[in-house]
Design a protein around this motif. Structure first.
Motif, PDB file in Angstrom:
ATOM      1  N   ASN A  43      10.451  10.859  18.512  1.00  0.00           N
ATOM      2  CA  ASN A  43       9.100  11.420  18.576  1.00  0.00           C
ATOM      3  C   ASN A  43       8.250  11.079  17.354  1.00  0.00           C
ATOM      4  OD1 ASN A  43       9.734  12.675  21.019  1.00  0.00           O
ATOM      5  ND2 ASN A  43      10.533  14.487  19.994  1.00  0.00           N
ATOM      6  N   ILE A  44       8.885  10.673  16.265  1.00  0.00           N
ATOM      7  CA  ILE A  44       8.133  10.360  15.043  1.00  0.00           C
ATOM      8  C   ILE A  44       8.273   8.891  14.658  1.00  0.00           C
ATOM      9  CG2 ILE A  44       8.349  12.718  14.168  1.00  0.00           C
ATOM     10  CD1 ILE A  44      10.572  11.711  12.313  1.00  0.00           C
ATOM     11  N   GLU A  45       8.800   8.098  15.570  1.00  0.00           N
ATOM     12  CA  GLU A  45       9.132   6.707  15.251  1.00  0.00           C
ATOM     13  C   GLU A  45       7.919   5.897  14.818  1.00  0.00           C
ATOM     14  OE1 GLU A  45      12.123   3.311  17.051  1.00  0.00           O
ATOM     15  OE2 GLU A  45      11.717   5.157  18.153  1.00  0.00           O
ATOM     16  N   ASN A  46       6.758   6.175  15.387  1.00  0.00           N
ATOM     17  CA  ASN A  46       5.576   5.373  15.060  1.00  0.00           C
ATOM     18  C   ASN A  46       5.084   5.602  13.636  1.00  0.00           C
ATOM     19  OD1 ASN A  46       4.826   8.010  15.730  1.00  0.00           O
ATOM     20  ND2 ASN A  46       2.764   7.395  16.321  1.00  0.00           N
ATOM     21  N   ARG A  47       5.511   6.696  13.003  1.00  0.00           N
ATOM     22  CA  ARG A  47       5.079   6.988  11.638  1.00  0.00           C
ATOM     23  C   ARG A  47       6.155   6.679  10.599  1.00  0.00           C
ATOM     24  NH1 ARG A  47       0.084   7.075  10.870  1.00  0.00           N
ATOM     25  NH2 ARG A  47       0.310   8.459   9.071  1.00  0.00           N
ATOM     26  N   HIS A  69       6.094  17.177  20.906  1.00  0.00           N
ATOM     27  CA  HIS A  69       4.847  16.840  21.605  1.00  0.00           C
ATOM     28  C   HIS A  69       4.046  15.890  20.725  1.00  0.00           C
ATOM     29  CE1 HIS A  69       5.394  19.893  24.787  1.00  0.00           C
ATOM     30  NE2 HIS A  69       6.086  20.490  23.838  1.00  0.00           N
ATOM     31  N   HIS A  70       3.689  14.748  21.278  1.00  0.00           N
ATOM     32  CA  HIS A  70       3.154  13.636  20.488  1.00  0.00           C
ATOM     33  C   HIS A  70       1.975  14.001  19.586  1.00  0.00           C
ATOM     34  CE1 HIS A  70       2.151   9.610  19.277  1.00  0.00           C
ATOM     35  NE2 HIS A  70       0.942   9.737  19.793  1.00  0.00           N
ATOM     36  N   PRO A  71       0.936  14.671  20.079  1.00  0.00           N
ATOM     37  CA  PRO A  71      -0.182  14.971  19.168  1.00  0.00           C
ATOM     38  C   PRO A  71       0.256  15.808  17.966  1.00  0.00           C
ATOM     39  CG  PRO A  71      -0.799  15.371  21.452  1.00  0.00           C
ATOM     40  CD  PRO A  71       0.682  15.171  21.438  1.00  0.00           C
ATOM     41  N   TYR A  72       1.184  16.728  18.199  1.00  0.00           N
ATOM     42  CA  TYR A  72       1.634  17.598  17.119  1.00  0.00           C
ATOM     43  C   TYR A  72       2.573  16.856  16.161  1.00  0.00           C
ATOM     44  CZ  TYR A  72      -0.172  21.218  20.253  1.00  0.00           C
ATOM     45  OH  TYR A  72      -0.975  21.975  21.073  1.00  0.00           O
ATOM     46  N   SER A  73       3.391  15.961  16.696  1.00  0.00           N
ATOM     47  CA  SER A  73       4.289  15.195  15.824  1.00  0.00           C
ATOM     48  C   SER A  73       3.484  14.321  14.868  1.00  0.00           C
ATOM     49  CB  SER A  73       5.241  14.334  16.659  1.00  0.00           C
ATOM     50  OG  SER A  73       4.535  13.350  17.390  1.00  0.00           O
ATOM     51  N   THR A  74       2.369  13.780  15.366  1.00  0.00           N
ATOM     52  CA  THR A  74       1.501  12.969  14.502  1.00  0.00           C
ATOM     53  C   THR A  74       0.900  13.821  13.397  1.00  0.00           C
ATOM     54  OG1 THR A  74       0.955  11.537  16.374  1.00  0.00           O
ATOM     55  CG2 THR A  74      -0.504  11.448  14.466  1.00  0.00           C
ATOM     56  N   CYS A 112      14.946  14.647  16.335  1.00  0.00           N
ATOM     57  CA  CYS A 112      14.007  14.059  17.315  1.00  0.00           C
ATOM     58  C   CYS A 112      13.336  12.819  16.733  1.00  0.00           C
ATOM     59  CB  CYS A 112      12.970  15.092  17.754  1.00  0.00           C
ATOM     60  SG  CYS A 112      12.028  15.823  16.394  1.00  0.00           S
TER      61      CYS A 112
END
Length: 367
Positions: free
Chosen positions: A161-165, A121-126, A158
């Motif tokens: 889901n964390i690609e942006n970081r 889930h995006h908010p949690y992955s961030t 996954c």
């Protein structure tokens, strides 16, 4: 309620384990409205069980069941406790799982599975990635190792889901590559590099340098950072990793070609030239060409890298295209002939001949 509030307080460890396993199976079957109403209170109660003498593996399995069920129904119910949850889970990661005790290893991977569920889930992955970055910059080697273990697991399970970081993470890893001294930490870092490579997130030569550099055997390894056996294990792991990257991960082919050709002509890396030639043979067997045009001619001056320090002042013919520097074919050919002169290293000679078999178009396309 009866099982959790009464039976779970039994002083008999086996009873607690059985109750937790039963709760893990029963929880997803509860009415949806009750699951969502109890989530914010139930998770802290489960985390409190870790302070008791209860089997941690069973507690983590129950926690995993609760997280999976709630995230599938409505992830926002965990918003108020997500920071506490991530902190507790991070503390539960086992740095050195004892593989002779299967339950310990199982508990370790159950914790990583919880991170995997939350990262979906995006908010949690961030939040998770921010926490990992903080700990990667921490002075505690144990915390850095935990972060790498979690990061490696998320990359394998996954990555999308964390690609942006990941860019920020790779920059942090490049600093770790130069500063880490402990052998166990380097082995963990190696696993993370492999995971990044498999997901096509490696574009920097520092990662190649790390694998190549630690393929070399030290004449007198420092016992302060690891035992003789651990040093040997790191060398073997790096050798195998380098060949695996050269033979299977197609997105790294051009980077590896250029970097390994540079290392092949350096005297400091003579003892691993056999493995370098083996990797280059695999790379050139897939494609005999070298891709030069990765930077424009107006690119800035090439930055110094760890490998360039060892080669400072060394005269060698190179082909330059923007930021790319590749030894000339004549230089490579002469180096290979010199290495072939040592007939005591039969395996190395065999690898070099295999490499030249596929490299010959660079020397003369008419051959």
């Amino acid at each position: 309620d009866v099982l959790f509030n009464h039976w779970l307080h039994s002083r008999e460890p086996k009873v607690c384990v059985e109750i937790l396993q039963a709760l893990s199976s029963m929880y997803p079957l509860l009415p949806k409205d009750r699951i969502q109403d109890q989530a914010a209170r139930l998770v802290p109660q489960i985390l409190a069980l870790y302070r008791r003498s209860v089997d941690r593996n069973a507690v983590t399995q129950f926690l995993c069941s609760v997280l999976k069920t709630n995230l599938a129904l409505n992830a926002t119910v965990l918003d108020g406790i997500i920071d506490v949850l991530i902190t507790h889970l991070f503390d539960l990661v086992c740095v050195y799982p004892d593989y002779e005790k299967p339950q310990t290893v199982k508990g370790h991977y159950e914790v990583l599975r919880c991170f995997h569920l939350l990262a979906g889930h995006h908010p949690y992955s961030t939040r998770i990635m921010e926490t990992l970055l903080i700990h990667l910059r921490n002075n505690s080697e144990r915390d850095r190792m935990k972060s790498l273990l979690i990061l490696t697991h998320l990359l394998n399970s996954c990555a999308a889901n964390i690609e942006n970081r990941i860019p920020a993470t790779t920059e942090c890893l490049k600093q770790l590559i130069l500063s880490e001294r402990g052998i166990k930490m380097k082995l963990t870092l190696l696993k993370t590099i492999v995971a990044l490579a498999q997901k096509s997130h490696i574009r920097d030569k520092e990662f190649v340098w790390f694998v190549v550099r630690h393929s070399c055997r030290y004449s007198k390894p420092s016992q302060e950072h690891g035992s003789q056996e651990e040093h040997a294990n790191l060398v073997l792991s790096c050798e195998n990793t380098l060949y695996m990257l050269a033979s299977t991960v197609g997105t790294l082919d051009e980077l590896l070609k250029r970097e390994l050709l540079n290392y092949l002509i350096l005297l400091d890396y003579t003892d691993i030239c056999g493995n370098l030639a083996k990797c280059l043979a695999s790379l050139f067997a897939k494609s005999p060409h070298i891709e030069y045009e990765i930077a424009g001619d107006d690119a800035a001056t090439e930055q110094s890298t760890p490998e360039s320090v060892g080669a400072a002042g060394e005269d060698r013919s190179v082909i330059k295209r923007g930021k790319v520097m590749v030894p000339g074919a004549e230089t490579i050919y002469a180096r290979c002939l010199a290495l072939l002169g040592n007939q005591q290293c039969i395996k190395r000679c065999s690898n070099i001949l295999s490499f030249l078999r596929y490299y010959h178009p660079q020397v003369n396309p008419a051959l």
